[in-house]
Write an enzyme that holds these catalytic residues in place. Structure first.
Site, PDB file in Angstrom:
ATOM      1  N   GLY A 157       2.157  -3.756  -5.085  1.00  0.00           N
ATOM      2  CA  GLY A 157       1.182  -2.684  -5.008  1.00  0.00           C
ATOM      3  C   GLY A 157       0.096  -2.904  -6.048  1.00  0.00           C
ATOM      4  O   GLY A 157       0.209  -3.779  -6.918  1.00  0.00           O
ATOM      5  N   LYS A 203       4.282  -3.521 -19.226  1.00  0.00           N
ATOM      6  CA  LYS A 203       3.554  -2.377 -19.800  1.00  0.00           C
ATOM      7  C   LYS A 203       4.475  -1.292 -20.337  1.00  0.00           C
ATOM      8  O   LYS A 203       4.051  -0.456 -21.126  1.00  0.00           O
ATOM      9  CB  LYS A 203       2.645  -1.751 -18.729  1.00  0.00           C
ATOM     10  CG  LYS A 203       1.549  -2.650 -18.221  1.00  0.00           C
ATOM     11  CD  LYS A 203       0.783  -1.938 -17.107  1.00  0.00           C
ATOM     12  CE  LYS A 203      -0.280  -2.852 -16.523  1.00  0.00           C
ATOM     13  NZ  LYS A 203      -0.977  -2.193 -15.376  1.00  0.00           N
ATOM     14  N   GLN A 218      -6.169  -4.595 -10.733  1.00  0.00           N
ATOM     15  CA  GLN A 218      -4.803  -5.055 -10.522  1.00  0.00           C
ATOM     16  C   GLN A 218      -4.716  -6.048  -9.371  1.00  0.00           C
ATOM     17  O   GLN A 218      -3.855  -6.928  -9.381  1.00  0.00           O
ATOM     18  CB  GLN A 218      -3.868  -3.868 -10.282  1.00  0.00           C
ATOM     19  CG  GLN A 218      -3.531  -3.122 -11.557  1.00  0.00           C
ATOM     20  CD  GLN A 218      -2.324  -2.220 -11.412  1.00  0.00           C
ATOM     21  OE1 GLN A 218      -1.820  -1.980 -10.313  1.00  0.00           O
ATOM     22  NE2 GLN A 218      -1.852  -1.696 -12.535  1.00  0.00           N
ATOM     23  N   GLN A 255      11.716  -8.592   5.315  1.00  0.00           N
ATOM     24  CA  GLN A 255      11.138  -8.057   4.082  1.00  0.00           C
ATOM     25  C   GLN A 255      12.284  -7.551   3.221  1.00  0.00           C
ATOM     26  O   GLN A 255      13.186  -6.864   3.705  1.00  0.00           O
ATOM     27  CB  GLN A 255      10.157  -6.920   4.380  1.00  0.00           C
ATOM     28  CG  GLN A 255       9.469  -6.427   3.115  1.00  0.00           C
ATOM     29  CD  GLN A 255       8.433  -5.354   3.334  1.00  0.00           C
ATOM     30  OE1 GLN A 255       8.319  -4.411   2.541  1.00  0.00           O
ATOM     31  NE2 GLN A 255       7.655  -5.487   4.406  1.00  0.00           N
ATOM     32  N   THR A 295       0.794  -1.229   0.000  1.00  0.00           N
ATOM     33  CA  THR A 295       0.000   0.000   0.000  1.00  0.00           C
ATOM     34  C   THR A 295       0.828   1.281   0.000  1.00  0.00           C
ATOM     35  O   THR A 295       0.347   2.329   0.450  1.00  0.00           O
ATOM     36  CB  THR A 295      -0.957   0.009   1.217  1.00  0.00           C
ATOM     37  OG1 THR A 295      -0.183  -0.006   2.423  1.00  0.00           O
ATOM     38  CG2 THR A 295      -1.903  -1.167   1.192  1.00  0.00           C
ATOM     39  N   TRP A 296       2.039   1.225  -0.484  1.00  0.00           N
ATOM     40  CA  TRP A 296       2.830   2.454  -0.608  1.00  0.00           C
ATOM     41  C   TRP A 296       2.085   3.465  -1.476  1.00  0.00           C
ATOM     42  O   TRP A 296       2.082   4.667  -1.219  1.00  0.00           O
ATOM     43  CB  TRP A 296       4.204   2.133  -1.184  1.00  0.00           C
ATOM     44  CG  TRP A 296       5.156   3.285  -1.277  1.00  0.00           C
ATOM     45  CD1 TRP A 296       4.952   4.577  -0.874  1.00  0.00           C
ATOM     46  CD2 TRP A 296       6.488   3.257  -1.810  1.00  0.00           C
ATOM     47  NE1 TRP A 296       6.066   5.357  -1.125  1.00  0.00           N
ATOM     48  CE2 TRP A 296       7.021   4.568  -1.702  1.00  0.00           C
ATOM     49  CE3 TRP A 296       7.275   2.251  -2.365  1.00  0.00           C
ATOM     50  CZ2 TRP A 296       8.310   4.892  -2.139  1.00  0.00           C
ATOM     51  CZ3 TRP A 296       8.562   2.573  -2.797  1.00  0.00           C
ATOM     52  CH2 TRP A 296       9.070   3.871  -2.682  1.00  0.00           C
ATOM     53  N   LEU A 301       7.375  -6.867  -8.730  1.00  0.00           N
ATOM     54  CA  LEU A 301       7.209  -6.536 -10.149  1.00  0.00           C
ATOM     55  C   LEU A 301       8.210  -5.479 -10.598  1.00  0.00           C
ATOM     56  O   LEU A 301       8.038  -4.863 -11.645  1.00  0.00           O
ATOM     57  CB  LEU A 301       5.781  -6.050 -10.420  1.00  0.00           C
ATOM     58  CG  LEU A 301       4.685  -7.094 -10.218  1.00  0.00           C
ATOM     59  CD1 LEU A 301       3.307  -6.473 -10.411  1.00  0.00           C
ATOM     60  CD2 LEU A 301       4.873  -8.272 -11.175  1.00  0.00           C
ATOM     61  N   TYR A 343       4.273   6.140   4.462  1.00  0.00           N
ATOM     62  CA  TYR A 343       3.545   6.208   3.195  1.00  0.00           C
ATOM     63  C   TYR A 343       2.527   7.320   3.362  1.00  0.00           C
ATOM     64  O   TYR A 343       1.364   7.105   3.713  1.00  0.00           O
ATOM     65  CB  TYR A 343       2.860   4.880   2.872  1.00  0.00           C
ATOM     66  CG  TYR A 343       3.807   3.701   2.691  1.00  0.00           C
ATOM     67  CD1 TYR A 343       5.174   3.884   2.509  1.00  0.00           C
ATOM     68  CD2 TYR A 343       3.320   2.401   2.690  1.00  0.00           C
ATOM     69  CE1 TYR A 343       6.025   2.801   2.343  1.00  0.00           C
ATOM     70  CE2 TYR A 343       4.163   1.317   2.514  1.00  0.00           C
ATOM     71  CZ  TYR A 343       5.517   1.524   2.347  1.00  0.00           C
ATOM     72  OH  TYR A 343       6.343   0.436   2.188  1.00  0.00           O
ATOM     73  N   ASP A 382       0.405  -4.880   3.737  1.00  0.00           N
ATOM     74  CA  ASP A 382       1.666  -4.284   4.183  1.00  0.00           C
ATOM     75  C   ASP A 382       1.602  -2.777   3.963  1.00  0.00           C
ATOM     76  O   ASP A 382       1.312  -2.307   2.861  1.00  0.00           O
ATOM     77  CB  ASP A 382       2.843  -4.867   3.406  1.00  0.00           C
ATOM     78  CG  ASP A 382       4.167  -4.283   3.879  1.00  0.00           C
ATOM     79  OD1 ASP A 382       4.641  -4.699   4.948  1.00  0.00           O
ATOM     80  OD2 ASP A 382       4.705  -3.398   3.188  1.00  0.00           O
TER      81      ASP A 382
END
Length: 303
Positions: free
Chosen positions: A278, A216, A284, A177, A20-21, A208, A57, A52
């Site tokens: 994310g 993309k 997504q 992490q 969730t950044w 990713l 953030y 997370d």
């Protein structure tokens, strides 16, 4: 969804979590509560149970959006957050690992998340000299005993930081992490063997490669100034995008979504417990969750 045991914590977590950044506003846009609710609601429907977030953030902004989204269903979620930074404005933070300040950060996170406990509280990309402060870990372990924290973890800044990883058990940290993806395999050298030796749960962040492994983006793509990716060196981005093109041609099976393939690639490592990509919207989330179809059976941490 598939589930694994997060190392010594005993927590049963989904192999795909929600990072969730983006909720903090440094990925090219801001989020309203409705949008966060849609993302987290869809994740729940798909069997995802790990979120997370972090103190920086936004100034606890991401935590606040998460807290409201899971209000009334706190027991359905494994919530991981972090400590050590104070957010001032986009891309501007100061660090503070002083034990008294960390307790204040913890209380702020609890308020933002609208909860009285955090499942996984992580040392956030701090330097080794801060990590080595015995009083910091003594203070944190007292918070564990008080029930405000269920488990401690370390989010290492450099994905080659074997110093902090190797000392995790000494400070009662049960998870690591780390940045890990097909473009960056550095943790395989020393960090992952140490995690396996200590039975640490492993949360793979940036799985990713900040979206590059979604397929993309083409070489030469640029990002807006309010997107954290714009702060990267242009030549390095170009090289990585060229490498992604080669991976797509040579490694990704024809007809397979590249993002799902990239997440499954991480999850098929026997040390990785879960990935925390994310997601900008519910669609997504669905794409990320689809990676489980490509994950091999027989992982050591499978539930």
């Amino acid at each position: 969804m598939k589930y694994r045991t997060l190392g010594k914590t005993g927590l049963k977590i989904s192999v795909v979590g929600v990072g969730t950044w983006q909720f903090g506003g440094e990925w090219g846009r801001t989020y309203e509560q409705r949008e966060a609710n849609e993302i987290i609601g869809r994740a729940k429907e798909l069997g995802i149970n790990l979120i997370d977030t972090a103190e920086c953030y936004g100034d606890h902004v991401s935590e606040s959006l998460v807290g409201e989204a899971i209000r009334g269903e706190r027991d359905k979620w494994i919530v991981a957050t972090k400590f050590g930074h104070h957010f001032h404005r986009n891309f501007e933070r100061t660090v503070n690992y002083d034990p008294e300040d960390v307790v204040r950060q913890l209380e702020s996170s609890l308020r933002a998340l609208k909860t009285d406990y955090i499942d996984l509280y992580q040392f956030h990309s701090g330097p080794d000299d801060s990590f080595d402060r015995e009083e910091l870990w003594e203070t944190l372990n007292k918070q564990v005993q008080a029930g405000k924290i269920r488990h401690l973890g370390i989010s290492i800044g450099s994905n080659e930081n074997i110093y902090q990883t190797s000392r995790a058990t000494d400070v009662n940290a049960e998870t690591i992490q780390v940045v890990y993806n097909r473009l960056d395999r550095n943790p395989e050298k020393e960090v992952f063997p140490s995690c396996m030796e200590q039975n640490l749960g492993v949360l793979a962040r940036v799985p990713l490669a900040s979206g590059l492994l979604s397929g993309k983006y083409k070489p030469g793509t640029t990002f807006a100034s309010d997107d954290v990716r714009s702060r990267r060196e242009a030549e390095q981005l170009w090289r990585q995008m060229e490498e992604v093109e080669a991976i797509r041609r040579e490694e990704v099976p024809q007809g397979t979504d590249m993002a799902a393939w990239a997440l499954a690639w991480c999850l098929n490592n026997p040390v990785v417990t879960c990935v925390i990509p994310g997601c900008k919207d519910a669609k997504q989330v669905e794409s990320n969750a689809a990676a489980v179809e490509l994950v091999k059976a027989g992982h050591p941490q499978d539930v």
